[in-house]
Scaffold this motif. Structure first.
Motif: not given
Ligand code: ASP
Length: 226
Positions: A33-35, A61-63, A94-97, A142-144, A182-186
């Motif tokens: 699931v991506r939501h 989150e982005h585990p 940022s869920r990645v952070a 991280l993407r801004v 960088h998780p992308g997209p940059m």
């Protein structure tokens, strides 16, 4: 099977819960699931009998991204333990952070969060980008979202790179042999300069993508092999 929300019955007014129950009735082995809403995958686990993998929910989150980042770091350094990792940019959204800030310290890294004050969560220690990068082994940018630049920072778009972005000069303050992620997209030349993103020695960005394939295959294997 791939089910984009815009082509699902949610567009016809079906509730999220009813969509989940309908999917569950088809007896899948796994749902990924991506939501856009925080907590959607957690809610799915209450409604589905199968394994649920969170592929990124809102700003929460982005585990699997954190797992693949840890893998890319270990491939490069042979370890995560003891490394200083600066995560810089739009931390607040940022869920990645958020996932990396949980995982990397569990693996023994020191994580430093830094960004423009208005893009930091209120509970994060206030480090400047330069303080976070100083002596870091890994600098993760991280993407801004461009629209936030004017709205929340009051900056002209071109200003972000010189004030908060990763340039060759800033990277020179990191540890010798430091790498860039960088998780992308940059947003090139917003949070990361071209010559840093494309540095073949220092940029792990495409290694992250490659590590993502193996990581996600491993997650699927893990949840289906019991
Ligand atoms: N691709 C990552 C995510 O899905 C990072 C980003 O979009 O900025 O969260």
């Amino acid at each position: 099977m791939f089910l984009p929300v815009e082509q699902s019955s949610i567009k016809k007014g079906e509730t999220f819960d009813d969509t989940a129950r309908t999917l569950n009735a088809m007896r899948p082995d796994v749902i990924v699931v991506r939501h856009r809403e925080n907590g959607a995958p957690a809610r799915m686990t209450e409604l589905m009998d199968c394994a649920v993998i969170n592929a990124g929910d809102g700003t929460n989150e982005h585990p699997t991204q954190a797992l693949l980042d840890a893998l890319a770091i270990s491939i490069r350094f042979g370890r995560v333990e003891g490394l200083k990792i600066a995560i810089c940019g739009d931390i607040r959204h940022s869920r990645v952070a958020r996932s990396n800030a949980k995982l990397l310290p569990r693996l023994g890294a020191e994580v430093r969060l830094a960004g423009p004050p208005s893009l930091l969560p209120s509970d994060a220690p206030a480090l400047s980008i330069d303080e976070a990068i100083k002596g870091a082994d890994v600098v993760m940018m991280l993407r801004v979202q461009r629209e936030r630049l004017e709205e929340e920072l009051g900056d002209a778009p071109g200003e972000y790179l010189s004030r908060y972005g990763l340039t060759v000069d800033r990277l020179a303050k990191a540890a010798p042999g430091a790498v860039v992620m960088h998780p992308g997209p940059m947003n090139r030349n917003v949070e990361i300069a071209d010559d840093v993103a494309d540095d073949p020695e220092r940029s792990l960005i495409l290694l992250q993508v490659e590590a993502g394939v193996a990581t996600r295959m491993a997650c699927l294997e893990l949840v289906t092999s019991s």
